[in-house]
Design an enzyme around this catalytic site. Structure first.
Site, short mmCIF file in Angstrom:
data_model
loop_
_atom_site.label_atom_id
_atom_site.label_comp_id
_atom_site.label_asym_id
_atom_site.label_seq_id
_atom_site.Cartn_x
_atom_site.Cartn_y
_atom_site.Cartn_z
N HIS A 19 0.77 -1.12 -0.01
CA HIS A 19 0.01 0.06 0.09
C HIS A 19 0.85 1.16 0.03
O HIS A 19 0.46 2.19 -0.48
CB HIS A 19 -0.78 0.05 1.46
CG HIS A 19 -1.76 -1.13 1.11
ND1 HIS A 19 -2.66 -1.50 2.13
CD2 HIS A 19 -2.52 -1.68 0.03
CE1 HIS A 19 -3.35 -2.54 1.81
NE2 HIS A 19 -3.42 -2.49 0.23
N HIS A 42 -7.96 -8.29 -7.68
CA HIS A 42 -8.51 -9.22 -6.54
C HIS A 42 -8.52 -8.09 -5.47
O HIS A 42 -7.76 -7.87 -4.60
CB HIS A 42 -7.35 -10.27 -6.13
CG HIS A 42 -6.89 -11.16 -7.32
ND1 HIS A 42 -6.40 -10.86 -8.34
CD2 HIS A 42 -7.66 -12.35 -7.39
CE1 HIS A 42 -6.22 -12.06 -9.09
NE2 HIS A 42 -7.04 -12.96 -8.44
N SER A 97 -6.30 -1.56 -0.89
CA SER A 97 -5.92 -1.19 -2.00
C SER A 97 -7.01 0.02 -2.90
O SER A 97 -6.50 0.88 -3.44
CB SER A 97 -5.15 -1.90 -3.10
OG SER A 97 -5.70 -3.14 -3.04
N GLU A 115 -14.02 -8.51 -7.77
CA GLU A 115 -13.83 -9.27 -6.63
C GLU A 115 -14.95 -10.49 -6.79
O GLU A 115 -15.93 -10.03 -7.14
CB GLU A 115 -14.14 -8.36 -5.21
CG GLU A 115 -14.38 -9.40 -3.95
CD GLU A 115 -13.17 -10.10 -3.96
OE1 GLU A 115 -13.35 -11.32 -3.52
OE2 GLU A 115 -11.81 -9.82 -3.78
N ASP A 139 -13.94 -13.18 -12.31
CA ASP A 139 -12.54 -13.35 -12.11
C ASP A 139 -11.62 -12.08 -12.54
O ASP A 139 -11.85 -11.72 -13.56
CB ASP A 139 -12.12 -14.61 -12.71
CG ASP A 139 -10.84 -15.15 -13.06
OD1 ASP A 139 -10.49 -15.60 -12.07
OD2 ASP A 139 -9.85 -14.49 -13.99
N GLY A 140 -10.77 -11.90 -11.77
CA GLY A 140 -9.78 -10.67 -11.81
C GLY A 140 -9.12 -10.62 -13.32
O GLY A 140 -8.89 -9.73 -13.92
N ASP A 160 -3.11 -8.63 -7.02
CA ASP A 160 -3.04 -9.09 -5.58
C ASP A 160 -3.68 -10.43 -5.45
O ASP A 160 -4.75 -10.36 -4.57
CB ASP A 160 -3.29 -7.72 -5.00
CG ASP A 160 -3.03 -8.16 -3.50
OD1 ASP A 160 -2.63 -9.06 -2.99
OD2 ASP A 160 -3.80 -7.35 -2.54
#
Length: 259
Positions: A19, A42, A97, A115, A139-140, A160
């Site tokens: 971060h 994510h 984030s 997400e 799905d990211g 991430d």
């Protein structure tokens, strides 16, 4: 796998590394008037309550941001995002984030957050409605490929995953190569855990072969409890912004003060 919930780990030292770097990059990119795109694969729930039983139980925030915050000067973008989060959500709130991105962006910028976990997505959608962000229960990596190249074309992506599925380590180099092929000007930031056993090693070898000019940064720290396998945290940055290497060196020095 949809069992991972970051509330148990929010504010740990891996979050501090990730971060702090993200806040700095966004601050740097928004110095220019040109709009940008932010994509996160994510996202999690966006905001975390460090007083929640889940966060207190693991002790990771107590060994993380509670000790590390003092190492950042008041004018550091990460420190500013922390203070803004507490002002908006309460004294025990910690920004994920997505919130760091929202607080560090402008009305002209575009934010896309993916997400897949139903509970985490519900939390994220509830808070992100005030941020002007586009929230996707998808799905990211599928979203990343669908959106790239984004509009605006200038921007960054944070990758991430939880790494609960071992196949992530094998798949990530392929995903990043495909994303970069479509969006060769995008700043791609991959976070990865450093675990006992070195599961990240083959992934990094593949990434460094594919992206020889990328920037790699790692910090080490002791496990916070018996049986905890994480002993460090890493970032792999494709197309690193100017000055990031120097900023990460300063971040390494801050982590050394925690030893």
């Amino acid at each position: 796998m949809l069992s991972y919930q970051h509330l148990y780990h929010a504010g740990n030292l891996a979050d501090v590394q990730k971060h702090a770097a993200l806040a700095w990059v966004l601050d740097y990119l928004t110095r220019k008037e040109k709009p940008l795109s932010y994509i996160e694969t994510h996202a999690g729930r966006g905001v975390y309550d460090l007083a929640a039983d889940e966060a207190v139980k693991t002790g990771e925030a107590a060994a993380g941001i509670a000790l590390a915050e003092r190492l950042f000067p008041p004018d550091h973008p990460y420190r500013q995002r922390l203070e803004e989060t507490r002002a908006a959500y309460g004294p025990q709130a910690y920004p994920g984030s997505p919130l760091i991105a929202a607080l560090g962006s402008r009305e002209t910028d575009t934010i896309h957050l993916a997400e897949l976990h139903p509970q985490e997505f519900a939390h994220l959608k509830a808070v992100a409605k005030d941020w002007g962000a586009h929230v996707h229960q998808k799905d990211g990596f599928e979203l990343a490929l669908a959106l790239t190249p984004p509009t605006p074309r200038r921007g960054l992506m944070l990758i991430d995953p939880s790494y609960e599925v071992k196949a992530d380590y094998e798949a990530i180099p392929r995903h990043m190569a495909n994303i970069h092929r479509k969006w060769n000007v995008g700043h791609l930031i991959l976070w990865y855990p450093i675990l006992k056993g070195g599961a990240h090693g083959p992934m990094l070898k593949a990434l460094e072969t594919a992206f020889p000019d990328a920037l790699r940064h790692e910090v080490r720290f002791p496990p916070v409890r018996e049986g905890h396998r994480m002993e460090g945290s890493g970032l792999f940055v494709v197309n690193p912004p100017y000055g990031l290497a120097e900023e990460l060196a300063r971040l390494s020095a801050r982590f050394e003060e925690l030893r």
